[in-house]
Design a protein around this motif. Structure first.
Motif, short mmCIF file in Angstrom:
data_model
loop_
_atom_site.label_atom_id
_atom_site.label_comp_id
_atom_site.label_asym_id
_atom_site.label_seq_id
_atom_site.Cartn_x
_atom_site.Cartn_y
_atom_site.Cartn_z
N SER A 13 0.83 -1.20 0.00
CA SER A 13 0.00 0.00 0.00
C SER A 13 0.87 1.26 0.00
O SER A 13 2.04 1.24 0.39
CB SER A 13 -0.91 0.01 1.22
OG SER A 13 -0.15 0.24 2.39
N LEU A 14 0.27 2.35 -0.42
CA LEU A 14 0.97 3.63 -0.44
C LEU A 14 1.41 4.02 0.97
O LEU A 14 2.52 4.52 1.17
CB LEU A 14 0.07 4.71 -1.03
CG LEU A 14 0.63 6.13 -1.05
CD1 LEU A 14 1.88 6.18 -1.93
CD2 LEU A 14 -0.40 7.11 -1.53
N HIS A 53 -0.11 8.77 7.09
CA HIS A 53 -1.26 8.82 7.99
C HIS A 53 -2.47 9.50 7.36
O HIS A 53 -3.55 9.54 7.97
CB HIS A 53 -0.90 9.55 9.28
CG HIS A 53 0.13 8.83 10.08
ND1 HIS A 53 -0.12 7.64 10.72
CD2 HIS A 53 1.43 9.12 10.34
CE1 HIS A 53 0.98 7.23 11.33
NE2 HIS A 53 1.93 8.11 11.12
N LEU A 54 -2.34 9.99 6.16
CA LEU A 54 -3.41 10.76 5.54
C LEU A 54 -4.70 9.97 5.37
O LEU A 54 -5.78 10.46 5.66
CB LEU A 54 -2.94 11.29 4.18
CG LEU A 54 -3.72 12.42 3.58
CD1 LEU A 54 -3.77 13.60 4.53
CD2 LEU A 54 -3.12 12.84 2.27
N SER A 55 -4.61 8.72 4.91
CA SER A 55 -5.83 7.95 4.70
C SER A 55 -6.53 7.65 6.03
O SER A 55 -7.76 7.60 6.08
CB SER A 55 -5.55 6.66 3.95
OG SER A 55 -4.79 5.78 4.74
N THR A 59 -10.45 8.83 6.78
CA THR A 59 -11.50 7.87 7.11
C THR A 59 -11.92 7.94 8.58
O THR A 59 -12.71 7.12 9.02
CB THR A 59 -11.06 6.43 6.78
OG1 THR A 59 -9.86 6.14 7.50
CG2 THR A 59 -10.82 6.27 5.29
N SER A 60 -11.41 8.92 9.31
CA SER A 60 -11.76 9.03 10.73
C SER A 60 -13.22 9.44 10.87
O SER A 60 -13.79 10.12 10.03
CB SER A 60 -10.86 10.05 11.43
OG SER A 60 -11.17 11.35 11.01
#
Length: 67
Positions: A13-14, A53-55, A59-60
């Motif tokens: 994954s990225l 940590h962006l994804s 999705t939080s």
């Protein structure tokens, strides 16, 4: 003659790749004395960690629209 794009199938994954990049950059920075080059590597490491940590942030539950 036509040009073709080189296609690469990613196996990780990225987020995983960016976290690994951040770790490598920090290790490289630890080998350098204090200075501009070290600070540049540490800045790139922080950017990579943020990207990793962006994804999670997107999705939080706090960012979901009201139902």
């Amino acid at each position: 003659m036509s040009k073709h794009r080189r296609r690469v199938k990613q196996t990780r994954s990225l987020e995983d790749r960016m976290a690994e990049q951040a770790t490598k950059l920090k290790e490289q920075a630890d080998q350098l004395p204090a200075g501009e080059e070290r600070e540049a590597l540490l800045k790139r490491a922080r950017i990579a960690e943020t990207g990793a940590h962006l994804s999670d942030w997107l999705t939080s539950p706090g960012l979901r629209p009201p139902q």
